[in-house]
Design a protein around this motif. Structure first.
Motif, PDB file in Angstrom:
ATOM      1  N   ALA A 171       0.885  -1.036  -0.023  1.00  0.00           N
ATOM      2  CA  ALA A 171      -0.167   0.096   0.168  1.00  0.00           C
ATOM      3  C   ALA A 171       0.809   1.275   0.040  1.00  0.00           C
ATOM      4  CB  ALA A 171      -0.737   0.107   1.248  1.00  0.00           C
ATOM      5  N   PHE A 172       0.640   2.243  -0.635  1.00  0.00           N
ATOM      6  CA  PHE A 172       1.352   3.277  -0.778  1.00  0.00           C
ATOM      7  C   PHE A 172       0.760   4.680  -0.162  1.00  0.00           C
ATOM      8  CE2 PHE A 172       1.878   0.475  -4.514  1.00  0.00           C
ATOM      9  CZ  PHE A 172       3.353   0.395  -4.258  1.00  0.00           C
ATOM     10  N   PHE A 173       1.527   5.221   0.752  1.00  0.00           N
ATOM     11  CA  PHE A 173       0.811   6.459   1.281  1.00  0.00           C
ATOM     12  C   PHE A 173       1.778   7.586   0.913  1.00  0.00           C
ATOM     13  CE2 PHE A 173       1.335   9.311   5.156  1.00  0.00           C
ATOM     14  CZ  PHE A 173      -0.129   9.659   5.031  1.00  0.00           C
ATOM     15  N   SER A 174       1.062   8.721   0.205  1.00  0.00           N
ATOM     16  CA  SER A 174       1.967   9.546  -0.325  1.00  0.00           C
ATOM     17  C   SER A 174       3.046   9.088  -1.342  1.00  0.00           C
ATOM     18  CB  SER A 174       2.534  10.775   0.725  1.00  0.00           C
ATOM     19  OG  SER A 174       3.537  10.279   1.240  1.00  0.00           O
ATOM     20  N   GLU A 175       3.923  10.086  -1.526  1.00  0.00           N
ATOM     21  CA  GLU A 175       4.861   9.730  -2.455  1.00  0.00           C
ATOM     22  C   GLU A 175       6.073   8.803  -1.986  1.00  0.00           C
ATOM     23  OE1 GLU A 175       6.545  12.839  -4.668  1.00  0.00           O
ATOM     24  OE2 GLU A 175       4.822  13.431  -5.393  1.00  0.00           O
ATOM     25  N   ASN A 176       6.103   9.182  -0.324  1.00  0.00           N
ATOM     26  CA  ASN A 176       7.386   8.416   0.105  1.00  0.00           C
ATOM     27  C   ASN A 176       7.346   7.325   0.730  1.00  0.00           C
ATOM     28  OD1 ASN A 176       8.740  10.999  -0.914  1.00  0.00           O
ATOM     29  ND2 ASN A 176       7.426  11.906   0.960  1.00  0.00           N
ATOM     30  N   TYR A 177       6.170   6.676   1.088  1.00  0.00           N
ATOM     31  CA  TYR A 177       5.842   5.571   1.880  1.00  0.00           C
ATOM     32  C   TYR A 177       5.571   4.383   1.037  1.00  0.00           C
ATOM     33  CZ  TYR A 177       7.491   8.883   5.670  1.00  0.00           C
ATOM     34  OH  TYR A 177       7.926   9.646   6.177  1.00  0.00           O
ATOM     35  N   ALA A 178       5.866   3.006   1.163  1.00  0.00           N
ATOM     36  CA  ALA A 178       5.329   2.052   0.853  1.00  0.00           C
ATOM     37  C   ALA A 178       5.121   0.980   2.030  1.00  0.00           C
ATOM     38  CB  ALA A 178       6.054   1.305  -0.461  1.00  0.00           C
ATOM     39  N   PHE A 179       3.955   0.415   2.306  1.00  0.00           N
ATOM     40  CA  PHE A 179       3.976  -0.512   3.150  1.00  0.00           C
ATOM     41  C   PHE A 179       3.467  -1.982   2.576  1.00  0.00           C
ATOM     42  CE2 PHE A 179       2.472   3.370   5.067  1.00  0.00           C
ATOM     43  CZ  PHE A 179       3.447   3.586   5.970  1.00  0.00           C
ATOM     44  N   ASN A 180       4.134  -3.010   3.125  1.00  0.00           N
ATOM     45  CA  ASN A 180       3.566  -4.339   2.688  1.00  0.00           C
ATOM     46  C   ASN A 180       2.603  -4.586   3.692  1.00  0.00           C
ATOM     47  OD1 ASN A 180       5.975  -4.788   1.178  1.00  0.00           O
ATOM     48  ND2 ASN A 180       7.035  -5.934   2.792  1.00  0.00           N
ATOM     49  N   THR A 181       1.272  -5.084   2.908  1.00  0.00           N
ATOM     50  CA  THR A 181       0.366  -5.595   3.529  1.00  0.00           C
ATOM     51  C   THR A 181      -0.194  -6.902   3.070  1.00  0.00           C
ATOM     52  OG1 THR A 181      -1.071  -5.097   1.433  1.00  0.00           O
ATOM     53  CG2 THR A 181      -0.497  -3.302   2.949  1.00  0.00           C
ATOM     54  N   ASN A 182      -1.211  -7.603   3.940  1.00  0.00           N
ATOM     55  CA  ASN A 182      -1.866  -8.735   3.846  1.00  0.00           C
ATOM     56  C   ASN A 182      -3.293  -8.637   3.788  1.00  0.00           C
ATOM     57  OD1 ASN A 182       0.114 -10.775   2.941  1.00  0.00           O
ATOM     58  ND2 ASN A 182       1.111 -10.095   5.035  1.00  0.00           N
ATOM     59  N   PHE A 183      -3.994  -9.037   2.841  1.00  0.00           N
ATOM     60  CA  PHE A 183      -5.559  -9.700   3.251  1.00  0.00           C
ATOM     61  C   PHE A 183      -5.586 -10.553   3.665  1.00  0.00           C
ATOM     62  CE2 PHE A 183      -9.658 -10.698   1.834  1.00  0.00           C
ATOM     63  CZ  PHE A 183     -10.407 -10.101   2.589  1.00  0.00           C
ATOM     64  N   TYR A 184      -6.136 -11.252   4.668  1.00  0.00           N
ATOM     65  CA  TYR A 184      -6.425 -12.717   4.847  1.00  0.00           C
ATOM     66  C   TYR A 184      -7.699 -12.964   5.276  1.00  0.00           C
ATOM     67  CZ  TYR A 184      -5.735 -10.582   9.694  1.00  0.00           C
ATOM     68  OH  TYR A 184      -5.892  -9.965  10.811  1.00  0.00           O
ATOM     69  N   LEU A 185      -7.856 -14.447   5.080  1.00  0.00           N
ATOM     70  CA  LEU A 185      -9.109 -14.944   5.665  1.00  0.00           C
ATOM     71  C   LEU A 185      -8.526 -16.035   6.898  1.00  0.00           C
ATOM     72  CD1 LEU A 185     -10.415 -16.388   2.234  1.00  0.00           C
ATOM     73  CD2 LEU A 185     -11.190 -14.192   3.437  1.00  0.00           C
TER      74      LEU A 185
END
Lengths: 210, 255
Positions: free
Chosen positions: A130-144
């Motif tokens: 997921a990208f927040f503004s131009e400077n940050y990228a976060f790893n994410t997981n959608f899980y069941l």
């Protein structure tokens, strides 16, 4: 590339510049004070566990909605599968009947305390970023996630099944926040005939890997 | 009551997963020596996250040194000499050399590792005398054929709630089989807590003895499925002992 140029330059220097020490003895001028460390599996910091606290809202069938809080411990088996142990606490409110009838109590105060534990298996269906503004990228997981456990409510402890889904955002490599939605099902007979009580949990969690 | 049970489960889990905690230590701060590996293969792909779907951000070449930061499941976070960080698969690191020139000794979990496991732990669900049961266990393999196990179970019946702890020995005649049957024999103790809605509730606790058979089926990495059937003898103070049949199935991990 840079390393290679340095290497060439230094080798050349070694040949051209006379080094008096080498002629006299083969002992190195400076004894290295660090010995090479063999890489052993046991020396690597393994972070497969995740511990967290959560808070949210639990809608208890017939007994209003309540603040929910609790803790969870996860063990990541692989990048896709994880075990999760949850414990949560809430408090049932009043039924519509109690409100309308006035001075009637269906449950005592201690019976209104709602607590549960569940042991679940989670599956990371959609790992991503997921990208927040131009400077940050976060790893994410959608899980069941789904599993079973027990709920103590209305003077009874019942086998409980829960299923849901969550979204995990890793703020750093070791700290994550979760947004989750889960449904808890158990049988209860506190209001006469036995029926399935369906309770919806909406929660946010903060967790740390260790 | 549930709180106690949770504490018990946590104790079991923490008690039986020491291998993973010891590997690298709990609060591993900067005082440890850097673990460095040199790439021997033509290149190694470095990803943004610990899963195969994350994009490859750069590749490190043969001869470059990588510092190992930490491991998560089958992925290792590394930093190169230019300070760039990323995740590399354990299988790729297992092909690199450490500063002594030896190939890095990292286990890639497979069936052979499963047959040589020391510890296993798992979670099983099923029925005990017709009521739902949830169990956690941990086991230690003394030899390839013989293991000792500890179990904690919670049974939620319509008339009573039972909490039970058990210790048992497991004999596995064919450890080299992918679907490996086993026999188990053990003892334990159970606490029966009748539902408050019943008249004349009678709390009691009893010793139990049990025998059973089951199967372990290796899946992949370090997981296997375990299913078992146990016959319980509940020793009462009355003239006759009670009996109960239990079946369970679940997922286990090994170390």
């Amino acid at each position: 590339m840079e390393n290679r140029i340095k290497y060439l330059f230094l080798s050349l220097a070694l040949v051209l510049v006379p080094t008096p020490g080498v002629a006299e003895s083969l002992q190195p001028m400076i004894e290295p004070d660090v010995s090479p460390v063999p890489v052993d599996e046991a020396l690597i910091d393994t972070e497969d566990f995740e511990i967290g606290i959560f808070a949210g809202v639990l809608s208890i069938e017939d007994f209003e909605s309540s603040l929910l809080y609790g803790a969870r411990l996860s063990y990541h088996l692989s990048e896709t599968l994880f075990f999760e142990l949850d414990a949560g606490f809430a408090e049932g409110g009043q039924t519509s009947f109690e409100k309308l009838a006035g001075n009637v109590q269906v449950l005592s105060d201690s019976e209104r305390e709602y607590s549960y534990y569940s042991i679940n298996l989670g599956y990371n269906v959609l790992p991503g970023e997921a990208f927040f503004s131009e400077n940050y990228a976060f790893n994410t997981n959608f899980y069941l996630i789904g599993g079973a456990g027990a709920t103590e409510f209305a003077g009874d402890t019942r086998f409980t099944i829960n299923v849901g889904a969550g979204y995990q955002i890793l703020l750093t490599d070791s700290v994550a926040i979760h947004l989750g939605l889960r449904q808890h099902y158990f049988r209860m007979d506190a209001l006469g005939a036995e029926k399935t009580s369906i309770n919806t949990e909406v929660s946010t969690a903060l967790s740390v890997f260790f | 009551m549930i709180g106690l049970h949770i504490v018990r489960i946590l104790v079991v889990i923490f008690g039986l997963l020491p291998a993973s905690l010891m590997a690298g230590g709990f609060w591993n701060s900067g005082d440890t020596t850097d673990l460095r590996v040199r790439i021997v293969e033509p290149y190694i792909e470095v990803r943004t996250g610990p899963a195969p779907g994350y994009p490859v951000v750069h590749a490190s070449e043969k001869g470059e040194w990588l510092t190992i930061l930490k491991r998560r499941t089958r992925w290792i976070q590394v930093r190169d000499d230019r300070g760039r960080e990323g995740w590399v698969s354990v299988a790729a690191i297992a092909k690199t050399e450490d500063p002594t020139g030896a190939t890095v000794d990292l286990k890639v979990r497979n069936f052979d590792e499963f047959a040589r496991r020391d510890f296993e732990a798992g979670l099983l669900m099923g029925e005990f005398d017709g009521a739902p049961v949830t169990s956690v266990y941990g086991g230690y393999s003394m030899t390839r054929n013989l293991a000792a196990e500890l179990w904690a179970s919670h049974v939620l019946g319509s008339a009573s709630e039972i909490r039970m702890v058990n210790a048992n020995l497991v004999h596995q005649p064919f450890p080299e089989w992918r679907f490996s049957p086993f026999f188990t024999l053990g003892i334990g103790h159970l606490w029966v807590d009748p539902k408050v809605t019943l008249a004349q509730p009678e709390e009691r606790d009893n010793s139990v003895g049990h025998a059973g058979l089951g199967i372990r089926a290796y899946i992949t990495d370090r997981y296997f499925i375990r299913a078992e059937l146990k016959e319980y003898k509940i020793f009462t103070t009355r003239k006759t002992n009670e009996e109960a049949t239990e079946w369970k199935i679940g997922l286990s991990i090994f170390f």
